[in-house]
Design a protein around this motif. Structure first.
Motif, mmCIF file in Angstrom:
data_model
loop_
_atom_site.group_PDB
_atom_site.id
_atom_site.type_symbol
_atom_site.label_atom_id
_atom_site.label_comp_id
_atom_site.label_asym_id
_atom_site.label_seq_id
_atom_site.Cartn_x
_atom_site.Cartn_y
_atom_site.Cartn_z
ATOM 1 N N TYR A 136 4.006 -1.320 -6.507
ATOM 2 C CA TYR A 136 4.944 -0.801 -5.534
ATOM 3 C C TYR A 136 5.721 -1.921 -4.833
ATOM 4 O O TYR A 136 5.165 -2.980 -4.538
ATOM 5 C CB TYR A 136 4.199 0.033 -4.482
ATOM 6 C CG TYR A 136 3.541 1.246 -5.072
ATOM 7 C CD1 TYR A 136 4.174 2.482 -5.054
ATOM 8 C CD2 TYR A 136 2.289 1.150 -5.686
ATOM 9 C CE1 TYR A 136 3.575 3.604 -5.615
ATOM 10 C CE2 TYR A 136 1.680 2.265 -6.240
ATOM 11 C CZ TYR A 136 2.328 3.485 -6.210
ATOM 12 O OH TYR A 136 1.735 4.586 -6.764
ATOM 13 N N ASN A 171 -0.118 -1.340 -3.392
ATOM 14 C CA ASN A 171 0.321 -0.276 -2.487
ATOM 15 C C ASN A 171 1.417 -0.846 -1.602
ATOM 16 O O ASN A 171 1.444 -2.050 -1.327
ATOM 17 C CB ASN A 171 -0.855 0.208 -1.629
ATOM 18 C CG ASN A 171 -0.536 1.488 -0.869
ATOM 19 O OD1 ASN A 171 0.588 1.994 -0.924
ATOM 20 N ND2 ASN A 171 -1.524 2.027 -0.165
ATOM 21 N N GLN A 194 8.305 2.472 -7.346
ATOM 22 C CA GLN A 194 7.054 2.285 -8.085
ATOM 23 C C GLN A 194 7.393 1.942 -9.532
ATOM 24 O O GLN A 194 8.193 2.624 -10.162
ATOM 25 C CB GLN A 194 6.192 3.551 -8.028
ATOM 26 C CG GLN A 194 4.892 3.470 -8.826
ATOM 27 C CD GLN A 194 5.013 4.052 -10.239
ATOM 28 O OE1 GLN A 194 5.025 3.317 -11.226
ATOM 29 N NE2 GLN A 194 5.110 5.361 -10.344
ATOM 30 N N ASN A 196 4.105 0.584 1.862
ATOM 31 C CA ASN A 196 4.535 1.677 2.733
ATOM 32 C C ASN A 196 5.284 1.088 3.928
ATOM 33 O O ASN A 196 5.450 -0.124 4.026
ATOM 34 C CB ASN A 196 3.340 2.535 3.180
ATOM 35 C CG ASN A 196 2.228 1.705 3.784
ATOM 36 O OD1 ASN A 196 2.344 1.204 4.897
ATOM 37 N ND2 ASN A 196 1.140 1.532 3.027
#
Length: 418
Positions: A125, A140, A120, A142
């Motif tokens: 991100y 974001n 981050q 992931n």
């Protein structure tokens, strides 16, 4: 990454007296053993500051915090270190250039020569590999992953910024897959598990294509068929075909490139190919409340009522094993038969190179030990790590803590199996 160059001579080495070690520190955190057993490490607190200790020797620098220690497959100790509110990636005590707003989720390629992580930076991100950041960061990110050769990284990323109440924007799709920082052209409602092909040239992901539709997307192109749900896809080792568990009409099966290839089950997940691609196994539920393993579409007769996890296949694909739980006790399921031993816990199994042996760490009454081919080792320990078989499959490396001392032991497999 098991190597013939490791010390496979039978015998033991006491590498660290933890009792003496504790006298040096305010406290010692979780222990980590290298794959070859030659190193034992932990985060330690020294007069209010943190560092890592390896075989009793500290890293040169101390930090406000150190966490996430892992040994890479090639034996380097890696972790995250915080100093003055910013984060660094530390490898054997040396940090990447950094710093980052935050860093987490270490990733390694197969031989450990390449290290990556999630990052981050300024509330955006992305990923870093060997200190090199993606060119583009996102709102974001992931489901971070790295190719087996370490040449590429990928993640599910939010390509469109969205406020808390912008439900229409969410339903239209705000997520995609970024490969080495570059996002696919297509957006989805959600993106979940991501996989690289063995040659790192292709990427597949499970995607939510609409509010109630799921499918698999390969290199930005969706399968023609949509499903009620899907799980993480895997690539065939040689043909580049993509296989994934899919749910249709309330039942699960395996689909290859959008077409069903297995019978249906109540549940089907964690598919795994043999190294040559000739065999395909998965954890399945043939009927509600029962779990087992299916190989090439055929479920084993033995099953467990609570769960089955940690599927493993031998290198030649002729054998498979998994951990099963029944009535709060754990056992190992190998080639369709459950071991007689029942334990408080059984950890991930590992096959020898020739496929003749399978071993695992077992836990009973707060003590740990090893079991190989269903036979228990006659000693118990405070802590154990997964057994490692020698390349010729005749010996096994045991990494364990006994009487508050860390030992590296190499014993003949026959010493345990009889």
């Amino acid at each position: 990454m098991v190597s013939a160059s490791w010390n496979w001579e039978p015998g033991e080495q006491m590498l660290l007296d933890l009792g003496s070690c504790r006298e040096k520190y305010e406290w010692i955190e979780e222990l980590h053993a290298s794959a070859d057993g030659e190193k034992i490490a932990a985060v330690v607190n020294v007069e209010g500051e943190f560092t890592a200790c390896v075989n009793g020797e500290n890293w040169e620098d101390t930090y406000d915090r150190v966490w996430g220690l892992q040994f890479s497959p090639d034996g380097r100790l890696c972790g995250f270190a915080q100093s003055m509110g910013e984060w660094y990636v530390a490898v054997d005590g040396a940090t990447w250039e950094g710093p980052y707003g935050y860093a987490w989720h270490l990733l390694f390629n197969n031989d450990g020569s390449r290290i990556g992580c999630a990052v981050q930076q300024d509330m955006r991100y992305g990923m870093a590999t060997e200190g090199q950041l993606w060119d583009t960061f996102y709102a974001n990110a992931n489901n971070f992953t790295m190719s087996s050769d370490g040449s590429s990284t990928a993640a599910a990323v939010q390509t469109i910024d969205m406020g808390q109440a912008e439900t229409e924007k969410f339903a239209a799709g705000t997520y995609s897959v970024a490969v080495d920082g570059k996002a696919w052209d297509h957006n989805f409602v959600n993106v979940f598990g991501i996989s690289f092909s063995p040659d790192a040239r292709h990427v597949a992901a499970e995607v939510r294509s609409g509010m109630y539709d799921y499918t698999i997307c390969v290199d930005g192109k969706m399968w023609d068929t949509t499903y009620q749900s899907v799980w993480t896809p895997v690539f065939h080792p040689t043909t580049q075909a993509v296989v994934a568990p899919v749910r249709q009409k309330g039942q699960w099966t395996l689909a290859q490139d959008g077409r069903g290839i297995w019978p249906t089950f109540v549940q089907c997940w964690h598919p795994q190919f043999s190294a040559d691609g000739q065999h395909l196994a998965a954890i399945v539920s043939p009927k509600f409340g029962r779990w087992t393993v299916a190989v090439d579409g055929t479920p084993w007769n033995a099953s467990f009522g609570d769960s089955v996890t940690h599927l493993a296949m031998s290198a030649d694909g002729k054998r498979a094993a998994a951990v099963g739980k029944e009535d709060e006790k754990w056992s190992l399921l190998v080639d369709g038969k459950a071991w007689q031993g029942k334990y408080d816990m059984v950890y991930a199994p590992r096959f020898s190179a020739d496929g003749a042996h399978v071993g695992a760490v077992i836990e009973k009454g707060g003590k740990f030990s090893y079991a190989i081919d269903g036979k228990e080792y006659g000693r118990s320990f405070e802590q154990c790590w997964q057994p490692v078989f020698s390349p010729d499959s005749t010996h096994v490396l045991l990494r364990c803590v006994e009487n508050d001392k860390y030992y590296r032991r190499v014993v003949p497999v026959s010493e345990i199996t009889g």
